[in-house]
Design an enzyme around this catalytic site. Structure first.
Site, mmCIF file in Angstrom:
data_model
loop_
_atom_site.group_PDB
_atom_site.id
_atom_site.type_symbol
_atom_site.label_atom_id
_atom_site.label_comp_id
_atom_site.label_asym_id
_atom_site.label_seq_id
_atom_site.Cartn_x
_atom_site.Cartn_y
_atom_site.Cartn_z
ATOM 1 N N GLU A 482 9.067 11.460 37.757
ATOM 2 C CA GLU A 482 8.993 10.389 37.250
ATOM 3 C C GLU A 482 9.376 11.739 35.907
ATOM 4 O O GLU A 482 8.962 11.787 34.680
ATOM 5 C CB GLU A 482 7.676 10.757 36.779
ATOM 6 N N GLU A 548 6.701 4.040 43.104
ATOM 7 C CA GLU A 548 5.109 4.310 43.774
ATOM 8 C C GLU A 548 4.301 3.578 42.993
ATOM 9 O O GLU A 548 3.988 3.001 41.861
ATOM 10 C CB GLU A 548 4.931 5.514 42.518
#
Length: 873
Positions: A482, A548
């Site tokens: 991320e 995710e």
């Protein structure tokens, strides 16, 4: 200093530890002592005559905490609230977990030009290394992911009795485990893993995993040592799985080191498929040289394919250096697969599309943290965990960036079972500054520059790439979780290091990068993570390659008992969200209102039983919802997450002890390569074909079964579906709404092949008009007939029959037990579980296991009384 020459970095990297013919592991007989109890320096301690009587046995590979646990000095941190009873390094200071490790081994000083090498594959975090009274490293070694190699030829005792002493220092800073993601974030100032300061799925590791955590080897070679053999395979064109294959190219190289004072001339060669590829080489004294061998054309290659698409064929390349063209100086083996990874941008989905051997692959993946939070790695555990991922019909595992570059043994299992791997480097948006976070001790600008030593990070990148780059399963490199690495790390990685050392795989700069996918609004992201209405996965359009997305994962009652004290077996309350402290400590997230439609839980056993219904429905819907929009909305999904490295209560298909729950089998069903399913919103019965072959003459069979077992046959019709496609066949919504109105109803979908064998079998339990499963709560019992048969070593089948006129035998679990203790054998691999058998129907479950004790089978279900049968009965 931030300006870094990657050429210097590459020159400093130690050798890849491919399989050597003259190497052994130092994995037992170690002892240890805390630094405060040792009053001498390493040069004296490492002399064999110095007494170490009374030192504590040490676990190597392992951590300080593992050693303390193995010696019963601390309680099991995975049980109950025990982890809180162990002193945390942030409060005690680093000396509490700074330890000396000592190992005595036999290795005589070699004769002639022979050389002996000491190799440490991983130490966390810094260390000094001594052998027979001499320090091996001129400066302290730093970095969890930077391997060490020392030429110990001249330091070995002529008697063969040697003593190795290693002092291991913890990371600095150790980070404050204040409850934030990665604690206060300062853990990321090290080139180490971040989860050890705590995360929303784990409590902190009290020693931050200090220790000699990976393998230690001694290797003997001749005057030339082979290092980092590298194999690239090129597979041009679009390939089929079956039939004659066009040639592939093998491009191989290796690094050679000559530590002697004499020039060495010889031949570097490797063998593959009965052929030998050679290159003449001259190496100057005390020098290092990279050698490229001639490109080899492999005719009619046996290709490696991802799970669900084809076999996982592997080749072993046997590298040798022949001094003078005659004498073997060193040899290494590399096992790899012949395949090529390609990526392109899909304009329809607006996301990257992955291809293998020219064929597009719909990515069905799971996020992986680490096999064990205390780094207790074994080949057997790696094999079992990846086997479970294969059994879930997944084809990719993403290794999350807050942990580590996974070990070669993990990649061996992925090679074997056909799991592509997306491997993150050591960054996270949480610790490395992507967001404002009041739990962090330093601001975003400061955290954005983590780690403190960028040169060490890049040296570690180069080293770890060399460690795992030959594995066919490795498909994607990812800069971080991320967040991208800082620019002066990202640029050398992307533009120099990876192209030079690998250059064959997709590099994505961070895990939810716009280069990976763009949603309809133009950006990328991930999630959601909590429990969802199953309809959500079908109708809500999320990111087209979602890195995710996930949900819950509580195990059943037997699983809970393994780590939860009896007094803490309290049912989580909804809507008050009242949760027992042990449940909270192990990171429970609520099942909210999704249990209540099955009837309020009477106790924890009842809660866990009903949780499995929710688990199954959640992950089946996830797999089906994404597959329903394959190549339309999506090119792939990666579940957050499929496993836990400790006893957590969220996001797992099997528990820490390798006991599968219904999540695994719901996902297995919903992700079948050829699958029949029903959209819960419009009742559309749909077939998904994830294979490269067209599916002809499939018979689609549709039934509704009332709770009494009454059969309302709908239709059976032949169906055809093209490769890698989705086909909508017919809607059953009107009839479903009518039949389910009062008490709910079962919908049975099957695909049969031309031999009338079941290709896909899917059973939905539909609620009543109020959204409750009122009929399930009052189902009549069903008496299954069962027979277990031993079919080979470690193999068994269980055949189950539900007599005609019975109700549906609903949601059954078959379990392999130890016959004496009636405890579960783990791990065990079932062809299916949490399944239903229709009236007049049959079901056969195959079981694979490794156990020689007397065995027993248990069968239990929603309306099936627990049944025990002996194999052969």
């Amino acid at each position: 200093m931030r300006k870094i020459s990657w050429l210097i970095i590459l020159g400093c990297v130690v050798n890849q530890m491919a399989l050597s013919q003259n190497r052994y592991e130092l994995n037992n007989g170690w002892v240890c002592s805390p630094i405060g109890s040792v009053k001498v320096t390493g040069d004296k301690l490492s002399v064999p005559s110095y007494s170490i009587k009374g030192w504590m046995p040490a676990t190597v590979p392992g951590t300080v905490l593992t050693t303390l646990l193995d010696n019963k000095k601390v309680p099991d941190p995975f049980y109950g609230l025990n982890n809180d009873k162990i002193p945390d390094i942030y409060k005690t200071g680093r000396d509490q977990y700074t330890y000396w490790f000592v190992k005595e081994f036999n290795e005589k000083a070699p004769q002639g030009n022979d050389q002996v090498w000491l190799q440490l594959r991983g130490v966390n975090y810094s260390c000094d290394v001594f052998l027979n009274g001499k320090q091996l490293n001129s400066a302290r070694h730093y970095g969890m992911f930077l391997r060490q190699s020392y030429n110990i030829t001249k330091l070995l005792n002529s008697s063969g009795a040697n003593r190795l002493a290693v002092i291991v220092y913890p990371i600095d800073p150790v980070g404050n485990p204040n409850g934030g993601q990665g604690g206060d974030g300062t853990i990321a100032r090290n080139v180490s893993h971040q989860y050890v300061a705590g995360w929303d799925w784990i409590q902190p590791m009290r020693d931050r995993n200090t220790g000699i955590w990976d393998k230690v080897y001694v290797e003997r070679t001749g005057g030339v040592n082979i290092k980092n053999p590298h194999v690239i395979t090129q597979v041009p064109g679009v390939r089929k799985v079956e039939g004659q294959q066009a040639p592939a190219k093998i491009i191989a190289s290796a690094e050679l080191e000559n530590p002697t004072a004499a020039r060495k001339e010889g031949v570097l060669q490797y063998q593959i498929d009965g052929q030998v590829v050679k290159q003449n080489v001259t190496i100057e004294p005390n020098s290092f040289k990279e050698v490229n061998l001639p490109v080899f054309q492999l005719n009619n290659p046996k290709l490696w394919w991802p799970n669900g698409y084809g076999p996982q064929n592997l080749y072993t390349l046997h590298f040798q250096f022949l001094e003078g063209g005659q004498t073997v100086s060193d040899e290494e083996q590399v096992t790899t697969g012949v395949r090529e990874i390609q990526t392109n941008w899909n304009e329809t989905t607006r996301s990257k599309q992955v291809s293998v051997n020219g064929q597009k692959i719909f990515i069905k993946g799971g996020n992986w943290i680490i096999s064990d939070a205390m780094l207790r790695f074994t080949d057997q555990r790696y094999d079992a965990e990846v086997h479970y991922h294969r059994d879930m019909n997944l084809n990719l595992i993403r290794v999350w960036g807050g942990a580590l570059i996974e070990r070669p043994e993990f990649f061996n299992a992925c090679d074997k079972y056909g799991m592509l791997v997306m491997q993150d480097f050591w960054m996270s948006g949480d610790c490395n500054g992507r967001w404002v976070d009041p739990m962090k001790s330093e601001d975003q600008w400061t955290r954005r520059k983590y780690p403190d030593d960028h040169t060490l990070f890049l040296r570690s990148v180069a080293d770890q790439v060399k460690l795992v780059r030959n594995h066919p399963s490795l498909a994607i490199w990812c800069g971080g979780n991320e967040i991208t690495p800082p620019e002066d790390i990202l640029r050398p990685m992307k533009d120099s290091i990876l192209p030079a050392l690998d250059g064959t795989r997709w590099f994505v700069d961070y895990s939810n990068s716009d280069d990976m996918s763009l949603n309809t609004l133009g950006g990328n992201g991930d999630g959601p993570y909590g429990i969802q209405d199953p309809v959500h996965f079908w109708e809500h359009r999320t990111f087209p390659f979602n890195s995710e997305v996930g949900s819950v994962g509580v195990g059943d009652y037997e699983s809970l008992k393994r780590f939860m004290p009896a007094e803490n077996m309290q049912v989580p309350q909804y809507p008050s969200n009242k949760v027992d402290p042990v449940w909270d400590y192990h990171k429970y997230i609520g099942y909210n209102q999704y249990i209540d439609p099955y009837g309020a839980a009477k106790d924890v056993a009842d809660f866990a039983k009903k949780a499995q219904l929710v688990n199954y429905d959640q992950y089946r819907a996830l797999g089906e919802g994404f597959s329903n929009r394959m190549w339309d909305w999506y090119t792939g999904f990666i579940i957050w997450k499929t496993q836990n490295p400790w006893t957590a209560l969220r996001g797992q298909m099997y528990d820490y002890y390798l006991d599968p729950n219904a999540c695994l089998f719901g996902l297995r069903n919903g992700s079948e390569p050829v699958h029949v399913m029903c959209n819960p919103t419009d009742g559309m019965v749909t077939i998904v074909n994830n294979s490269f072959e067209e599916q002809r003459n499939l018979m689609l069979v549709v039934h509704f079964y009332e709770l009494s077992g009454k059969d309302s046959f709908v239709t059976q019709v032949f169906a055809y579906i093209e490769p890698t496609s989705v086909k909508r066949v017919l809607s059953v919504k009107e009839l479903a709404d009518k039949l389910a109105k009062d008490k709910g109803v079962f919908l049975s979908l099957q695909l049969l092949d031309e031999r009338k064998q079941v290709v896909s079998d899917n059973c939905y339990w539909l609620p009543d008009a109020n959204g409750n499963y009122s009929g399930l709560q009052s189902m009549a019992p069903a008496a299954l007939k069962a027979k277990a048969t031993q079919t080979g070593k470690g193999k068994m089948t269980v055949a189950l029959t539900n007599p005609m006129n019975n109700p549906v035998a609903f949601f059954n679990r078959v379990t392999l037990l130890d016959a004496k203790t009636k405890t579960r054998i783990l791990p065990v691999f079932y062809s299916d579980n949490y399944f239903s058998v229709m009236p007049g129907g049959e079901k056969t479950i195959t079981i694979e296991y490794e156990n020689s004790n007397p065995l027993l089978i248990s069968i239990e279900g929603w309306n099936v009384a627990t049944l025990f049968i002996n194999p052969g009965s």
